[in-house]
Design an enzyme around this catalytic site. Sequence first.
Site, PDB file in Angstrom:
ATOM      1  N   GLU A 196     -74.582  45.263  -0.965  1.00  0.00           N
ATOM      2  CA  GLU A 196     -74.609  43.798  -0.860  1.00  0.00           C
ATOM      3  C   GLU A 196     -74.899  43.365   0.567  1.00  0.00           C
ATOM      4  OE1 GLU A 196     -73.570  39.958   0.281  1.00  0.00           O
ATOM      5  OE2 GLU A 196     -72.259  41.627   0.848  1.00  0.00           O
ATOM      6  N   ASP A 202     -69.817  48.044  -0.624  1.00  0.00           N
ATOM      7  CA  ASP A 202     -70.245  48.653   0.643  1.00  0.00           C
ATOM      8  C   ASP A 202     -69.506  48.080   1.847  1.00  0.00           C
ATOM      9  OD1 ASP A 202     -71.652  46.276  -0.001  1.00  0.00           O
ATOM     10  OD2 ASP A 202     -73.252  46.743   1.417  1.00  0.00           O
TER      11      ASP A 202
END
Length: 398
Positions: free
Chosen positions: A138, A81
Amino acid sequence: MPADNISQKVHAYTDRIVATRRYLHARPETSFNEIATSDYIAERLEAAGFQVRCGIGGTGLIAELQGENPGKSLLIRADIDGLPIDEATDLKFASANGSMHACGHDGHIAMALGAADIISQLRSQLNGKVTFLFQPAEEIAKGALAMIDDGVMDLVDADAIIGTHLWNQIPTGFVGVNQGTVFAGADMFKITVHGFGGHGAMPHLTVDPVAVAAQIINAAQTIVSREIPPLEMGVVTFGSISGGSAANVIADTVEILGTIRSYNPDTHRTISEALQRIARNTSEAMRATARYERSAGTPPVVNNPTVAIWISGLSMQTVGEDAVGEITPISVGDDMAEFMNRIPGVYFILGAKKSGAEGHHNAKFDFDEACLPIGTEIFVRAALDMDNLPATNQAEAE
């Protein structure tokens, strides 16, 4: 395969690894929105001959490759991400979509995909199974648990897990492999102070949550200085405070957002309990109430010493003995810890310092792409060296 041949294989593939990083950097997606990113990763892995399972924990996926010979099983993890940051670099491949890979996850994906391609070409030398895990979210510390809750641990069945985080404050070419703590435990919290609003000219008829919030924040500064041993690391940061709508109106509520960091689970618990106590008692003393909520969190990232020795040796084959060593633990958090608390593992830190680039989570963040073949090569060596992965518990050793 001789070590120098692995290096040559990775070197010949470096241009594609860099191109992958730049492609992904221009197209970041935020936590749990990594749809195109996940599709791209799956397409690449399927083309390399991996068996791919998508949609684990939302946008997460795993891909496995069984070697031609039996052996152990290795799990390699990469986070995928980006962050909700408007990029302010002058890179030709800079993002223009309002999000940014401002922490190096584009590099993590590129190294993992590069390693997957190379390992697939060397499948005849793969003893056992290698599985790549691409984790969403994350940055909000929720993706690992989302995958775990979705049953990923029943699918991977690994003897060890490894991953890397590039770090642009460490010189390029250095590989940090600790035999203990790497990253801190990290909690995100919210404190909502409930008062009683009214006219700013008549505060005696109100319970002012702004004043209460100020006292909570001030009192909390003594937690680390007075309740934590001097040699223990602890951080309490208040990152946001919001409430009210006008200069002459006393609000009903104020919301405080913050984070706790520590390397020691007991220290982490002490800080959290103290912060809740201060919020509750301070509010009560000032006629208000406070609600404490833990919005997200992750344990400390702690390497398994046995796996760390193995990865140190493979790293030395890649960059030389003088360029591998321990680093001072870093106070950021990473939910790689959730996997490593279930599978013995190592999170090695990859030096990626670039002159003129700002640090992680900054709009002008960047890193030295020369780190990419280093991380890729360590992944490849690990996959091809699983026969030498030592036992990580007494039962295996016997």
